[in-house]
Motif scaffolding. Structure first.
Motif, mmCIF file in Angstrom:
data_model
loop_
_atom_site.group_PDB
_atom_site.id
_atom_site.type_symbol
_atom_site.label_atom_id
_atom_site.label_comp_id
_atom_site.label_asym_id
_atom_site.label_seq_id
_atom_site.Cartn_x
_atom_site.Cartn_y
_atom_site.Cartn_z
ATOM 1 N N GLN A 1 -9.595 -2.182 -14.707
ATOM 2 C CA GLN A 1 -8.559 -3.100 -14.228
ATOM 3 C C GLN A 1 -7.186 -2.524 -14.528
ATOM 4 O O GLN A 1 -6.292 -2.539 -13.683
ATOM 5 C CB GLN A 1 -8.729 -4.471 -14.885
ATOM 6 C CG GLN A 1 -9.918 -5.256 -14.351
ATOM 7 C CD GLN A 1 -10.140 -6.562 -15.101
ATOM 8 O OE1 GLN A 1 -9.585 -6.776 -16.178
ATOM 9 N NE2 GLN A 1 -10.971 -7.423 -14.533
ATOM 10 N N GLY B 1 -6.623 0.335 -12.315
ATOM 11 C CA GLY B 1 -6.385 -0.184 -10.970
ATOM 12 C C GLY B 1 -4.945 -0.675 -10.837
ATOM 13 O O GLY B 1 -4.268 -0.385 -9.852
ATOM 14 N N THR B 2 -4.490 -1.410 -11.866
ATOM 15 C CA THR B 2 -3.107 -1.907 -11.877
ATOM 16 C C THR B 2 -2.131 -0.728 -11.883
ATOM 17 O O THR B 2 -1.170 -0.703 -11.084
ATOM 18 C CB THR B 2 -2.869 -2.792 -13.125
ATOM 19 O OG1 THR B 2 -3.812 -3.862 -13.105
ATOM 20 C CG2 THR B 2 -1.467 -3.365 -13.136
ATOM 21 N N LYS C 1 -2.673 2.293 -10.893
ATOM 22 C CA LYS C 1 -2.775 3.005 -9.607
ATOM 23 C C LYS C 1 -1.957 2.274 -8.535
ATOM 24 O O LYS C 1 -1.206 2.898 -7.780
ATOM 25 C CB LYS C 1 -4.251 3.103 -9.188
ATOM 26 C CG LYS C 1 -4.479 3.901 -7.917
ATOM 27 C CD LYS C 1 -5.947 3.909 -7.514
ATOM 28 C CE LYS C 1 -6.102 4.603 -6.189
ATOM 29 N NZ LYS C 1 -7.311 4.197 -5.491
ATOM 30 N N ARG C 2 -2.123 0.936 -8.498
ATOM 31 C CA ARG C 2 -1.352 0.151 -7.504
ATOM 32 C C ARG C 2 0.144 0.315 -7.734
ATOM 33 O O ARG C 2 0.910 0.481 -6.783
ATOM 34 C CB ARG C 2 -1.759 -1.327 -7.577
ATOM 35 C CG ARG C 2 -3.044 -1.633 -6.824
ATOM 36 C CD ARG C 2 -3.270 -3.129 -6.637
ATOM 37 N NE ARG C 2 -3.371 -3.861 -7.889
ATOM 38 C CZ ARG C 2 -4.454 -3.903 -8.657
ATOM 39 N NH1 ARG C 2 -5.529 -3.245 -8.309
ATOM 40 N NH2 ARG C 2 -4.470 -4.594 -9.774
ATOM 41 N N GLU D 1 1.127 3.708 -6.580
ATOM 42 C CA GLU D 1 1.108 3.745 -5.111
ATOM 43 C C GLU D 1 2.347 3.050 -4.551
ATOM 44 O O GLU D 1 2.952 3.528 -3.588
ATOM 45 C CB GLU D 1 -0.182 3.100 -4.578
ATOM 46 C CG GLU D 1 -1.404 3.989 -4.725
ATOM 47 C CD GLU D 1 -2.710 3.284 -4.392
ATOM 48 O OE1 GLU D 1 -2.727 2.020 -4.301
ATOM 49 O OE2 GLU D 1 -3.726 3.988 -4.220
ATOM 50 N N GLN D 2 2.705 1.897 -5.162
ATOM 51 C CA GLN D 2 3.914 1.193 -4.719
ATOM 52 C C GLN D 2 5.142 2.060 -4.935
ATOM 53 O O GLN D 2 6.012 2.149 -4.045
ATOM 54 C CB GLN D 2 4.075 -0.138 -5.482
ATOM 55 C CG GLN D 2 3.109 -1.213 -5.048
ATOM 56 C CD GLN D 2 3.187 -2.461 -5.923
ATOM 57 O OE1 GLN D 2 3.767 -2.442 -7.007
ATOM 58 N NE2 GLN D 2 2.593 -3.541 -5.435
ATOM 59 N N LYS E 1 5.178 4.757 -2.382
ATOM 60 C CA LYS E 1 5.566 4.233 -1.066
ATOM 61 C C LYS E 1 7.084 4.024 -1.004
ATOM 62 O O LYS E 1 7.744 4.402 -0.030
ATOM 63 C CB LYS E 1 4.823 2.915 -0.795
ATOM 64 C CG LYS E 1 4.996 2.387 0.608
ATOM 65 C CD LYS E 1 4.207 1.111 0.822
ATOM 66 C CE LYS E 1 4.462 0.577 2.204
ATOM 67 N NZ LYS E 1 4.053 -0.809 2.347
#
Length: 158
Positions: free
Chosen positions: A91, A94-95, A97-98, A101-102, A105
């Motif tokens: 988790q 995952g957090t 990574k997000r 990724e943000q 971006k």
């Protein structure tokens, strides 16, 4: 009175044998019974010893089984704890990574915006240079015409 010693030749008893011979047979039968009793006692002691050994072995086996069960339970707890930690890490990853990724971006959008700004500035610069070149060319043409007129006037006035 004096006890009389029996001899094999003495008078037979009711069963047909002499008394001393009967005593001998009884003695042998008693001795055989004692021998059987000793054998039975020895076999019984061996069996009792074997039962004790088996009970001890069974107790050890039960202790080993209980220890194995406790170890299995302990390992299951460790596995469960590891699962929880792994899930929490997953988790967390995952957090992270997000978030990355943000950020990527956003960075890509910023780069794209800067590229557009750069293109715009390049276009404006190019336009300005073209206008300046055109204006300079017009000024050169005007100057050339003035020079040509001045030369023409100078010839005429000669």
């Amino acid at each position: 009175g004096k006890q009389k010693m029996f001899k094999p030749t003495d008078k037979p008893d009711e069963s047909g044998g002499s008394v001393p011979r009967k005593m001998d047979e009884y003695q042998q039968a008693i001795q055989a019974a004692f021998t059987d009793l000793e054998r039975t006692k020895t076999a019984s002691e061996l069996q009792a010893k074997r039962v004790t050994e088996l009970e001890l072995h069974l107790t050890r086996s039960r202790v080993a089984q209980r220890q194995a069960e406790e170890e299995i339970q302990r390992l299951q707890k460790v596995v469960e704890e590891n699962k929880k930690q792994t899930q929490a890490q997953d988790q967390d990853w995952g957090t992270q990574k997000r978030l990355l990724e943000q950020r990527l971006k956003i960075s890509q959008e910023q780069i794209s915006d800067r590229d557009k700004e750069l293109e715009s500035v390049r276009f404006q610069l190019s336009s300005l240079q073209q206008r300046q070149a055109h204006k300079a060319s017009e000024e050169v043409n005007i100057l050339q015409e003035k020079v040509a007129r001045a030369e023409k006037l100078a010839k005429e006035n000669m």
